[in-house]
Scaffold this active site. Structure first.
Site, PDB file in Angstrom:
ATOM      1  N   ARG A  23      -3.192 -10.427   5.166  1.00  0.00           N
ATOM      2  CA  ARG A  23      -3.363 -10.153   3.605  1.00  0.00           C
ATOM      3  C   ARG A  23      -2.469  -9.854   2.876  1.00  0.00           C
ATOM      4  O   ARG A  23      -1.909  -8.606   2.987  1.00  0.00           O
ATOM      5  CB  ARG A  23      -4.889  -9.389   3.352  1.00  0.00           C
ATOM      6  CG  ARG A  23      -5.309  -9.368   2.014  1.00  0.00           C
ATOM      7  CD  ARG A  23      -6.545  -8.881   2.110  1.00  0.00           C
ATOM      8  NE  ARG A  23      -7.088  -8.634   0.639  1.00  0.00           N
ATOM      9  CZ  ARG A  23      -7.064  -7.920  -0.173  1.00  0.00           C
ATOM     10  NH1 ARG A  23      -6.141  -6.836  -0.079  1.00  0.00           N
ATOM     11  NH2 ARG A  23      -7.844  -7.755  -1.464  1.00  0.00           N
TER      12      ARG A  23
ATOM     13  N   LYS B 124       1.014  -1.224   0.069  1.00  0.00           N
ATOM     14  CA  LYS B 124      -0.010  -0.128  -0.066  1.00  0.00           C
ATOM     15  C   LYS B 124       0.787   1.134  -0.074  1.00  0.00           C
ATOM     16  O   LYS B 124       2.031   1.091   0.325  1.00  0.00           O
ATOM     17  CB  LYS B 124      -0.969   0.002   1.125  1.00  0.00           C
ATOM     18  CG  LYS B 124      -2.195  -1.157   0.858  1.00  0.00           C
ATOM     19  CD  LYS B 124      -3.287  -1.006   1.950  1.00  0.00           C
ATOM     20  CE  LYS B 124      -4.282  -2.021   1.732  1.00  0.00           C
ATOM     21  NZ  LYS B 124      -5.413  -1.961   2.776  1.00  0.00           N
TER      22      LYS B 124
END
Length: 733
Positions: A712, A675
């Site tokens: 994740r 991210k």
């Protein structure tokens, strides 16, 4: 203090027995007894005025002969110990010098599992002061059970010796019944300490009696010390037996509102998840509506250990029509039969087991264990359950639901009862994410978190967008390579729409076309790909229509980046009954980066704000019918958070599910892979080059107290290596 003359251990043979035998025969056989008489002389009278037979206050030889002749008379029949005691005491009480007589009657053959039973009482002379009080003592009750805190003690049963002394004993109760009650409780127990066992056993015995009594209980553990025998003595007093259903003044009772009813669930045969879901559905059908569920835990079998592991949980329900405790029990028995339970041996394997644990703030006792069952399978009822205080597999899911609920009999909250249990290493219970068939439930709190692999069936993902992601053969080939490594994923998370900031949502039809055929293809793989075929599959979507279609195609879980905010999604989650991931977010892909959406000051700051909104998210889900055992939380890194906010959230992950948050005990998923905030910290603009930053995030998630159960990730093997290395360092000795 007056003089006392004692006749000790007078051996007498009762030709016609004394009450029921150890085997409970209707015609008792001859019975040996041992009698002790303590003869108390009146004030001013001494045991001997002079050294001669005539100078004796009481002639013990004469008294013993008369008592022996009286009791051993073959024509004499005694029905109860009290009759023997009164007959024996009558001989010395007839003498003018005697003020009172204490009689102790020992029955060395009264019980199969105890050394002896002793009845005793002090009887005053006619016109004397004091009331007769019967005492009954069971000496040397022997039992083998699981007792101890150390692993080697948990692996093998040990011998205990127990003495029970009841002052104020009502003879009509019978020593066989109370001995059987104690023996059954001890044989079925699995305490860590004899101190806790003594307290719990005393409470259990006193509640089972129909009269007020004072109890002295002694437990000895001969195997505990190499050169000594430790023992614990407790003193407890009881109250009269409660009527069949007796309301109490406990704060957990709500006369003006619906009664809080708690039910424990268990299964260890077949598709355990399906059995529990079917049971809860049938409870609703028969008038017991779901309020909340605890988490599901897997536990080793208790008492009878040679059987499969149990899946346990608890549920709070409300009766939708007037229903007393026995009515609830009848519903439970009916549901058990309909799910498929058949009778096996006590504590044996079962398709489903439903126990009424609490009926509001009431103590309920109807009948007794062993009573003949009626056509509904109901024979007796005891609520709260007698063994609740030692059963972590019941207490822990109950505490998930209502930690402050006060046990109406023990008068302490559930969280206190749970805290009293001994802590074991490893823990006896393993929390689960109950993925349905064909996948299998995943056990949490393992050496490392579960790894959820990101499978982007999209051409425009921020990190690995490519047209090849829409090719099912290409994805299957990638999965085969992924599962061939030493670190295969535990869960696949398949998404058909990018949710990155400023992305444009695809149409519903496009998302369905990307997701559903891929799930179907995975589930259709052959036995050579069984590991891939049977892996839990999560569908990454916020659209209820996609969630329904994906689960119908074989998905095991719904991963919703909007936490159920889309209309109809919570209802879809409740209807489908599969595990769900509720992620914290605000706004949508176009608004999540605006300053207004990222402002948490009105809620006390970032961490309190995220926690408050996640708690509200969980409440809304439960109100819609989503079972708590299906909920996993995601704090939503990168969604409606500034770059530094994500770092603060990571640093304070342990606060998300802290006690009092409303989220206590819920599993947590963290998804920070590739991210933007990671790239900004390490100076990597290209998402696929952020692997080292991701490694730092994963290592942090392994920290003590972080509470992370699932990570994740994009690069599954790298994640597995990082987590494995962290675990090796942590566990090194």
């Amino acid at each position: 203090m007056s003089d006392t003359i004692s006749i000790n251990d007078l051996q007498v043979h009762l030709a016609n027995g004394l009450g029921p035998s150890a085997f409970g025969l209707p015609n008792p056989p001859p019975c040996p007894i041992s009698l002790t008489l303590d003869i108390h002389l009146k004030d001013g009278i001494v045991s001997a005025d002079e050294d001669s037979m005539l100078g004796l206050g009481v002639n013990y030889s004469s008294v013993s002969k008369q008592v022996y002749a009286l009791l051993s008379d073959p024509k004499r029949t005694f029905s109860t110990p009290s009759e023997v005691i009164h007959a024996a005491a009558a001989v010395p009480l007839a003498l003018d010098a005697v003020e009172a007589v204490g009689v102790s009657l020992e029955l060395p053959r009264a019980l199969l599992h105890a050394q002896s039973v002793v009845y005793s009482a002090v009887l005053p002379a006619s016109g004397g002061e004091g009331e007769e009080e019967m005492t009954m003592k069971i000496k040397g009750l022997g039992v083998v059970c699981v007792i101890g805190l150390h692993p080697h003690e948990r692996a093998e049963r040990q011998r205990l010796e127990v003495d029970l002394e009841f002052k104020g004993w009502a003879e009509s109760e019978g020593h066989r019944n109370i001995a059987y009650t104690a023996l059954t409780y001890l044989e079925n127990s699995s305490f860590g300490t004899i101190e806790s066992l003594a307290h719990s056993l005393a409470e259990h015995l006193l509640v089972s009696l129909a009269f007020p009594v004072k109890l002295q209980l002694v437990i000895r553990k001969p195997s505990a010390l190499p050169f000594a025998v430790p023992s614990i003595t407790v003193h407890r007093s009881s109250f009269p037996r409660l009527p069949a259903i007796l309301p109490t003044t406990s704060a957990t009772s709500s006369p003006s509102g619906p009664i809080r009813i708690f039910i424990a669930l268990g299964s260890n045969i077949g598709d355990r998840v399906s059995h529990l879901i079917s049971a809860v559905s049938l409870l609703q059908k028969y008038g017991l509506a779901q309020v909340r569920t605890g988490r599901i835990y897997e536990s080793e079998p208790m008492y009878v250990e040679d059987q499969a592991r149990f899946m346990n949980s608890a549920i709070e329900v409300r009766a939708t029509k007037e229903m007393d405790a026995m009515g609830v029990l009848r519903v439970l028995k009916r549901v058990e039969r309909e799910v498929g339970r058949t009778k096996t041996f006590t504590n044996g394997p079962r398709v489903v087991d439903l126990d009424l644990v609490y009926y509001g703030g009431e103590v309920v006792k109807v009948g007794k264990k062993g009573d003949v069952e009626d056509e509904d399978g109901v024979g007796w009822l005891e609520v709260p359950h007698w063994g609740l205080a030692e059963r972590e597999f019941v207490l822990r899911p109950l505490a998930d639901i209502a930690p402050d609920f006060t046990d109406p009999r023990l008068r302490v909250p559930l969280r206190t009862l749970l805290a009293r249990l001994p802590r074991t290493t490893p823990p006896q219970l393993s929390p689960l994410i109950p993925f349905p068939s064909p996948a299998r439930p995943s056990r949490l709190h393992r050496p490392t978190p579960l790894i959820m692999a990101i499978i982007n069936a999209t051409p425009d993902s921020f990190s690995d967008g490519s047209p090849s992601n829409l090719s099912i053969p290409h994805v299957i080939l990638s999965l085969r390579e992924m599962f061939a490594t030493p670190y295969p994923p535990d869960i696949l998370d398949i998404g058909g729409m990018s949710t990155r900031p400023h992305s444009t949502p695809c149409t519903l039809e496009e998302e369905l076309e990307r997701v559903v055929p891929l799930i179907q293809a995975i589930r259709a793989l052959g036995d050579e790909d069984a590991a891939i075929r049977d892996v839990p599959i999560s569908v990454d979507t916020y659209r209820p229509a996609v969630a329904r279609a994906a689960v119908e195609a074989g998905a095991s879980c719904i991963n919703d980046v909007r936490g159920g905010r889309e209309e109809g999604m919570l209802q879809a989650m409740a209807d489908l009954g599969v595990p769900v991931v509720l992620m914290h977010s605000r706004g949508d892909s176009s608004s999540m980066t605006t300053s207004d959406v990222q402002d948490y000051s009105a809620l006390g700051g970032l961490v309190p704000g995220v926690r408050t909104e996640m708690a509200d998210m969980v409440r809304r889900a439960e109100k819609a019918g989503v079972k708590r055992w299906n909920i996993t939380l995601d704090p939503g890194l990168g969604f409606a958070k500034k770059g530094t906010d994500n770092l603060v959230l990571l640093r304070r992950l342990g606060e998300m599910t802290a006690p009092g948050s409303g989220l206590e005990g819920l599993p947590m998923l963290v998804g920070g892979s590739r991210k933007g905030f990671v790239g900004k910290v390490i100076g990597r603009e290209v998402a696929s080059e952020r692997g080292m930053g991701d490694a730092g995030v994963l290592a942090w998630c392994m920290g003590k107290g972080m509470g992370v159960d699932v990570v994740r990730v994009h690069d599954v093997r790298a994640a597995g290596e990082v987590l494995g290395m962290m675990a090796a360092i942590r566990d090194a000795e």
